[in-house]
Design an enzyme around this catalytic site. Structure first.
Site, PDB file in Angstrom:
ATOM      1  N   ASN A  84       1.052  -1.261   0.355  1.00 42.83           N
ATOM      2  CA  ASN A  84       0.256  -0.214  -0.140  1.00 42.83           C
ATOM      3  C   ASN A  84       0.912   0.757   0.272  1.00 42.83           C
ATOM      4  O   ASN A  84       2.089   1.152   0.062  1.00 42.83           O
ATOM      5  CB  ASN A  84      -0.955  -0.248   1.289  1.00 42.83           C
ATOM      6  CG  ASN A  84      -2.010   0.246   0.919  1.00 42.83           C
ATOM      7  OD1 ASN A  84      -2.631   1.371   0.175  1.00 42.83           O
ATOM      8  ND2 ASN A  84      -2.957  -0.349   1.208  1.00 42.83           N
ATOM      9  N   HIS A 114      23.994   2.620  12.115  1.00 41.40           N
ATOM     10  CA  HIS A 114      24.748   3.032  12.675  1.00 41.40           C
ATOM     11  C   HIS A 114      24.815   3.079  13.642  1.00 41.40           C
ATOM     12  O   HIS A 114      24.522   2.385  14.967  1.00 41.40           O
ATOM     13  CB  HIS A 114      24.449   5.481  12.537  1.00 41.40           C
ATOM     14  CG  HIS A 114      24.261   5.492  11.287  1.00 41.40           C
ATOM     15  ND1 HIS A 114      24.578   5.643  10.166  1.00 41.40           N
ATOM     16  CD2 HIS A 114      22.747   5.315  10.535  1.00 41.40           C
ATOM     17  CE1 HIS A 114      23.677   5.927   8.921  1.00 41.40           C
ATOM     18  NE2 HIS A 114      22.665   5.593   9.514  1.00 41.40           N
ATOM     19  N   GLY A 141      -0.233  -1.323   9.101  1.00 43.68           N
ATOM     20  CA  GLY A 141      -0.373  -0.375   8.413  1.00 43.68           C
ATOM     21  C   GLY A 141       0.854   0.123   9.747  1.00 43.68           C
ATOM     22  O   GLY A 141       0.455   0.111  10.815  1.00 43.68           O
ATOM     23  N   ARG A 182       0.058 -14.344  20.065  1.00 42.63           N
ATOM     24  CA  ARG A 182      -0.833 -15.757  20.213  1.00 42.63           C
ATOM     25  C   ARG A 182      -1.108 -16.629  18.725  1.00 42.63           C
ATOM     26  O   ARG A 182      -0.565 -15.758  17.336  1.00 42.63           O
ATOM     27  CB  ARG A 182      -3.226 -15.287  19.709  1.00 42.63           C
ATOM     28  CG  ARG A 182      -3.424 -14.639  18.710  1.00 42.63           C
ATOM     29  CD  ARG A 182      -4.801 -14.902  18.951  1.00 42.63           C
ATOM     30  NE  ARG A 182      -5.284 -14.642  17.582  1.00 42.63           N
ATOM     31  CZ  ARG A 182      -6.084 -15.132  16.336  1.00 42.63           C
ATOM     32  NH1 ARG A 182      -5.576 -16.653  16.668  1.00 42.63           N
ATOM     33  NH2 ARG A 182      -6.270 -14.316  15.707  1.00 42.63           N
TER      34      ARG A 182
END
Length: 196
Positions: A84, A114, A141, A182
């Site tokens: 997406n 780094h 997301g 779970r």
């Protein structure tokens, strides 16, 4: 003696002393500008650009613009991959994504790192660790996946998670830091009827 680019890909500490990595990143920015500025209907153009730009792809995939990465040549995506909007992949080390993998919006994969101590960091030292996402994984997301992480097949990583350690196969994992909550079982298999 290995070049900085060879060291980077081999997951060894490196400094971009010869400027090649800067040139590679500039090339990637130019290709990604073409990808991200394309018209919505230019699906074939975007697909062909990614097929030339990435290390390897399946024949079926879709990446929603905008998309960002460092190099492109360290990214492998499997068959039926979907990403997406606003995916970012810092691909200093190899990023391998399996088949049937889904990314929600704003997913970020960071192979780059780094030094913690400022003196080495100020000298320009960097390192990178590969990321592997196995088959049939769904990344929600706003997930961040950190260097060196492997996500096992069939697993789901919930929205907003920050993944700092490996996630095993067949689990649901969420949180910051991300942790398994779970196992995925046969009870999760819902019959949605015939395929469309």
């Amino acid at each position: 003696m290995k070049s900085p680019k060879e060291k980077m890909i081999a997951e060894l500490p490196y400094v971009d002393s010869d400027g090649q990595l800067f040139k590679d990143r500039q090339y990637a920015k130019e290709e990604l500008k073409r990808f991200n500025d394309s018209e919505p209907k230019q699906i074939k153009f975007r697909k062909q650009l990614i097929q030339k730009f990435f290390k390897a792809t399946g024949s079926r995939f879709f990446i929603e613009p905008p998309f960002r990465c460092d190099y492109g040549y360290n990214i492998t995506i499997g068959e039926n991959f979907y990403s997406n909007y606003n995916c970012t992949i810092l691909d200093c080390a190899p990023v391998t994504i399996g088949e049937n993998v889904l990314f929600g919006p704003n997913v970020s994969l960071f192979t780059a790192g780094h030094p913690v101590h400022f003196e080495a960091r100020n000298q320009g030292w960097e390192f990178a660790s590969a990321i592997v996402i196995e088959d049939n994984v769904w990344i929600g997301g706003n997930v961040v996946i950190n260097p060196g992480v492997r996500i096992g097949k069939n697993s789901v990583v919930g929205s907003g998670s920050v993944v700092t350690k490996d996630i095993p196969a067949d689990v649901v994992a969420v949180g910051n830091p991300c942790r398994v909550i779970r196992t995925i079982t046969e009870e999760d298999c819902i019959d949605y009827g015939a395929k469309p």
